[in-house]
Each structure stands twice: as C-alpha cells, then as structure tokens.
Design an enzyme around this catalytic site. Structure first.
Site, PDB file in Angstrom:
ATOM      1  N   SER A 130      -4.870 -96.991 -42.832  1.00 28.09           N
ATOM      2  CA  SER A 130      -6.319 -97.162 -42.747  1.00 28.09           C
ATOM      3  C   SER A 130      -7.006 -96.685 -44.015  1.00 28.09           C
ATOM      4  O   SER A 130      -6.615 -95.693 -44.612  1.00 28.09           O
ATOM      5  CB  SER A 130      -6.882 -96.382 -41.554  1.00 28.09           C
ATOM      6  OG  SER A 130      -8.293 -96.505 -41.513  1.00 28.09           O
ATOM      7  N   LYS A 185      -3.138 -96.414 -34.567  1.00 25.88           N
ATOM      8  CA  LYS A 185      -3.971 -97.166 -35.523  1.00 25.88           C
ATOM      9  C   LYS A 185      -4.898 -98.123 -34.782  1.00 25.88           C
ATOM     10  O   LYS A 185      -6.068 -98.301 -35.163  1.00 25.88           O
ATOM     11  CB  LYS A 185      -3.067 -97.937 -36.493  1.00 25.88           C
ATOM     12  CG  LYS A 185      -3.823 -98.870 -37.454  1.00 25.88           C
ATOM     13  CD  LYS A 185      -4.850 -98.137 -38.298  1.00 25.88           C
ATOM     14  CE  LYS A 185      -5.309 -98.915 -39.507  1.00 25.88           C
ATOM     15  NZ  LYS A 185      -5.788-100.276 -39.265  1.00 25.88           N
ATOM     16  N   HIS A 188      -7.689 -96.100 -33.460  1.00 27.12           N
ATOM     17  CA  HIS A 188      -8.551 -95.799 -34.604  1.00 27.12           C
ATOM     18  C   HIS A 188      -9.497 -96.958 -34.874  1.00 27.12           C
ATOM     19  O   HIS A 188     -10.706 -96.777 -35.043  1.00 27.12           O
ATOM     20  CB  HIS A 188      -7.690 -95.508 -35.838  1.00 27.12           C
ATOM     21  CG  HIS A 188      -8.439 -95.566 -37.148  1.00 27.12           C
ATOM     22  ND1 HIS A 188      -8.788 -96.762 -37.746  1.00 27.12           N
ATOM     23  CD2 HIS A 188      -8.906 -94.587 -37.963  1.00 27.12           C
ATOM     24  CE1 HIS A 188      -9.447 -96.519 -38.874  1.00 27.12           C
ATOM     25  NE2 HIS A 188      -9.531 -95.207 -39.018  1.00 27.12           N
ATOM     26  N   ASN A 189      -8.956 -98.176 -34.910  1.00 28.94           N
ATOM     27  CA  ASN A 189      -9.789 -99.338 -35.215  1.00 28.94           C
ATOM     28  C   ASN A 189     -10.786 -99.615 -34.097  1.00 28.94           C
ATOM     29  O   ASN A 189     -11.909-100.062 -34.351  1.00 28.94           O
ATOM     30  CB  ASN A 189      -8.909-100.560 -35.449  1.00 28.94           C
ATOM     31  CG  ASN A 189      -8.278-100.562 -36.827  1.00 28.94           C
ATOM     32  OD1 ASN A 189      -8.082 -99.501 -37.420  1.00 28.94           O
ATOM     33  ND2 ASN A 189      -7.942-101.721 -37.334  1.00 28.94           N
ATOM     34  N   GLU A 192     -13.503 -97.336 -34.595  1.00 25.95           N
ATOM     35  CA  GLU A 192     -14.251 -97.859 -35.750  1.00 25.95           C
ATOM     36  C   GLU A 192     -15.251 -98.925 -35.310  1.00 25.95           C
ATOM     37  O   GLU A 192     -16.404 -98.928 -35.752  1.00 25.95           O
ATOM     38  CB  GLU A 192     -13.258 -98.436 -36.751  1.00 25.95           C
ATOM     39  CG  GLU A 192     -13.860 -99.065 -37.984  1.00 25.95           C
ATOM     40  CD  GLU A 192     -12.781 -99.715 -38.840  1.00 25.95           C
ATOM     41  OE1 GLU A 192     -12.990-100.868 -39.272  1.00 25.95           O
ATOM     42  OE2 GLU A 192     -11.732 -99.082 -39.074  1.00 25.95           O
TER      43      GLU A 192
END
Length: 483
Positions: A130, A185, A188-189, A192
């Site tokens: 990232s 991940k 995380h996205n 986001e």
C-alpha cells in the site's frame, strides 16, 4: 547467464518499475521481465539506467539470473494474469524457491495459490503493498502472508524497502498463513474507501451546506490535519482544495463520478459472508455506485424535489460538529474493520496480531493516521478485545464526539445532503450499544410465515420454540436459525 541478481520482478507497469527502483536503492540487484520487451528496454535505458537492474527478455532468462534460493516478485494484474505467470514459473524453479505476489489479489485466490505452489515444492508469499506509486518508490506499507517458511528468505528485502516510522521500525512484518496478508490489505483498502467517503461528506457539507469557498475549505482541512484527524488523506485533501488551474479550483472541474477497482466491494462481500456489520465501508461502496449514475442523477435533479441544501447557524460551531462527526465515523470504521479481521482469523485459523497490523499502517500506506498507535495500545492492553469501541480511549473519544456527530447528521438530513457514511456509522453505534433491539419482532415474523422457530428470553438459549401464531398452522418447524 551468471547468477547475479538477488531478486526477480515480473511486471513493469508503474508500480513494478517503482518497486524495482526502490529495491535497487537498498543495495539489492534486481532482474526484471515484462511481457512487452520494449517496456523493459525503455525502463532499463531510462529510469533504471544507473541502478543495479538487469533486463531479461524471457522468464527463463529471469530465473537463470537469480541467486538461490530464487525469489520472484509478481507485479501483474490480479486474477488470471497472476495465475498464468505462476503456471509458467513453477517448472523453471526448484524446491525452496519463492514466488511473491505483490498485487491486489483476492485473498481466496492467495489461499488457493499458496496450496498449489507448496504442492509443487515451492514457497509462496501473497503480500499487500500500500502507498500507491509514491509508496512503491520510496517506502510502502507491506503486509506479507503465505508460506511461513518463506518469511526468513524475503524478510530482509521487504523490510528494507518498506516505509519506516521515526524510530526506524519498518512498516512490514509477517501477518499470517496463506491469504492472511492479502486479507489484511483488502481490509486496509476497505477502510480507505470509508475514509475517503467521510472526507467527501465533510466537503459536501462545507461547500453546498455552508457555501464555503475552496480556499476556506483548504484552510479547514489543513487545520484538521494538525489535530486528531491528522492523516495522509486529510493532508492531500487540503492540497486538492488549494490547487488551481488557470486561477480556478481544479476540483470544481473534476467529474463527480468515483471509480473503484474492487477491493472495497470485496471487503463488503467478505463482511456479508462472515456475518460482520462493516456498514461504513458498504455505504462508501454504494455511494461510489450512486455517483456513477450521473445521467440518471441529472434527470432526477430536475424532477425530484428536496429541501434547500443550506445549513444555518454559527459556522464555527457547525464545523466543530462536522469534525466530531468525521472523527467518530472514522473510529467506527476502524472498529468494524478489526471486527472483520477477527472473524476472518477465526474462520481461517489465522493467528493475527491486531496491534501489529495497526503498526504496519503507521507510514507508507493510504490510511496512515494519528490514532493508529492508540489501536496498538488497545490490543496490547487486551489482546482479546472484541471491539475497539470498548477500549477506554475509543469509548471516551466516541462519547465526546457523539453530540456533534448527531447534530451533523440531523443538519445534513434537514438540508437534503446525503451523508451515508456518517449516518450508517451512527446507526451501527446506536445498534451496538443497544441491549435490546427490535429483532425479536423480525424473528417472530419469520416463525409466523416460515416456522423458522425462535428463542425466548425466559428460557435457555439453546432451546427453540415454534408458535402457531394464527391458530391455523401446524406444529412442524422448518429448523433453527443462525443468529
């Protein structure tokens, strides 16, 4: 060819090129390959001209250039292209060699690939990377998972190229087996997506609701970035607000349709499958989908009436409430994200260290933010914490923000300005803190029309009942339910 390269890299789009340069900057030699030879030649002759980067024209040549045990990073498009490269590489590699997928792959694909690569006697790493192009070049957040035996072989390279916090700690550490790295991940996205939506809602309320200029909004976001909302996304939002083209705010000319590459949707889909209420990310995904309906929205704007999009009152007070709403909604989003991580860990037998995951996001990544250290502290104090909102710091923070959060949602509803992230986060908060919800009626309805049974508050939890509510049915039940 002499074996001179420490690591190989396949795929020289922007992320691949920047990652190769980053690796070379840290003293490692890199052999690179791209399906289009002209791209490889241009890269080696241009940006990589002075770097320890070796051009190869075939996968065979790439593998022949590597020291043993060989390590090959794939920076190719997720899905079929990753499988195709893995299939081509397996016959060229030997036992103990490592294939590393550094793309945005779906975690279930990574679970499958880990098993397939290990069955061939090789090792596999599926790692989230990232930070975008800038992060890849100068230090991303890296979230590796896969074959545990691969970690000692790739740790030196990955931690060297990762972003570092002030004390030099790399934002890269082993996450867990098979798909754990790519799952982290993905979450995380998803977070986001939520972060971007709560910021966009603040912009909408400032611009449409308060009639603020771009300079005024830039100043507010810059001020927020000096406080508890300090983060990469708040920082770049201030820059975007201040940017001018021909003397006019460029943002005003940007079409209001937001794209997406799928990781937010994957997060929402995973939440549904695992039964976790990750409502803010789902709202952010749907908000992007609504934004894409531009032609329909333009027609609807002419025929569907609503209140004037104006917010009255003292501007400073409204902005203070808005900051509270944004902050509280962010906290809920992170709490929901870690709920999803916990459920996935149980589902897949991953031993995730939630405090360590928060530390991976402190630098380099898109969602880096000031309160990530508080998440680490929360899980250090209670590794079994079921929800971040139950931690003393987060509980006090949400309680303090609650009045302004509620006033912001009320103002937005009254003005007809959509705030799906703020309102869904608040609805989750109110539902989570309710000792009793109206779901008893829903279950009674299910039992009425489908004999799905119900449990009683005055009986043991593992005993199920069916009632002939209308007096015309039978006693047969369709089975119990998964609450």
């Amino acid at each position: 060819m002499h074996r001179t390269a420490d690591i190989g890299l396949v795929g020289l789009a922007v992320m691949g090129q920047n990652l190769a340069l980053n690796i070379a900057d840290h003293g490692f030699s890199v052999a690179v390959y791209n399906r289009t030879t002209a791209t490889t030649e241009a890269f080696v002759a241009g940006p990589a001209a002075d770097a320890a980067i070796i051009a190869t024209t075939t996968l065979e040549e790439l593998v022949a250039a590597l020291h043993r045990p060989r390590k090959v990073i794939l920076m190719v498009k997720a899905g079929g292209p990753v499988d195709a490269v893995i299939t081509a590489l397996i016959p060229l590699l030997d036992a103990g060699d490592v294939i590393i997928d550094g793309g945005n792959s779906y975690y279930e694909d990574t679970i499958r690939r880990t098993a397939e690569v290990e069955a061939a006697g090789l090792l596999f790493v599926g790692t989230g990377v990232s930070g975008g192009e800038e992060g890849a070049r100068h230090g991303p957040s890296i979230m590796p998972g896969g074959s545990p035996a691969a970690w000692p072989l790739v740790k030196g390279v990955l931690q060297a190229i990762a972003a570092k916090v002030e004390d030099g700690t790399p934002c890269c550490d082993w996450v867990g087996r098979d798909g754990a790295g790519h799952f982290v991940k993905m979450v995380h996205n998803g977070i986001e997506y939520g972060d971007m939506q709560v910021i966009a809602e603040a912009y909408d309320l400032m611009h449409r609701g308060l009639g603020m200029t771009y300079d005024e909004m830039a100043a507010v976001f810059a001020e927020w970035n000096r406080g508890r909302l300090r983060s990469y996304l708040i920082e770049i939002t201030a820059d975007i607000m201040a940017f001018r083209e021909d003397g006019e705010p460029l943002l005003e000319k940007v079409l209001d349709t937001a794209g997406q590459k799928g990781t937010g949707r994957w997060t929402a889909e995973s939440a549904l499958r695992l039964g976790m209420p990750v409502t803010l990310v789902a709202s952010a995904v749907f908000a992007r989908i609504v934004s894409a309906l531009l032609d329909q929205r333009e027609v609807a704007a002419e025929v569907l009436q609503g209140p004037p999009a104006a917010i009255d009152g003292d501007r400073s007070a409204v902005l203070a409430d808005l900051e509270a709403a944004l902050y509280a909604s962010k906290l809920v989003s992170y709490a929901q994200g870690f709920m999803l991580l916990s459920e996935a860990a149980a589902e897949h037998s991953w031993r995730l260290d939630y405090g360590a995951i928060a530390l991976l996001w402190r630098e380099g990544c898109i969602i880096r933010a000031a309160f990530l250290d508080e998440i680490r502290s929360a899980f250090a104090a209670d590794p079994g914490l079921p929800n971040l909102l139950l931690d003393p710091f987060f509980r006090r923070a949400v309680e303090a923000a609650q009045p302004g959060w509620r006033r912001t949602v009320a103002r937005a509803v009254t003005a007809g300005i959509p705030v799906p992230a703020y309102s869904s986060a608040l609805a989750f908060f109110d539902g989570y803190r309710s000792a009793r919800l109206p779901a008893n009626l829903i279950q009674a309805q299910r039992d009425y029309f489908g004999a799905h049974t119900y449990q009683r508050v005055d009986r043991e939890r593992d005993v199920f009942f069916h009632t002939d509510w209308a007096g015309t049915g039978g006693t047969a039940a369709s089975g119990t339910y998964d609450a």
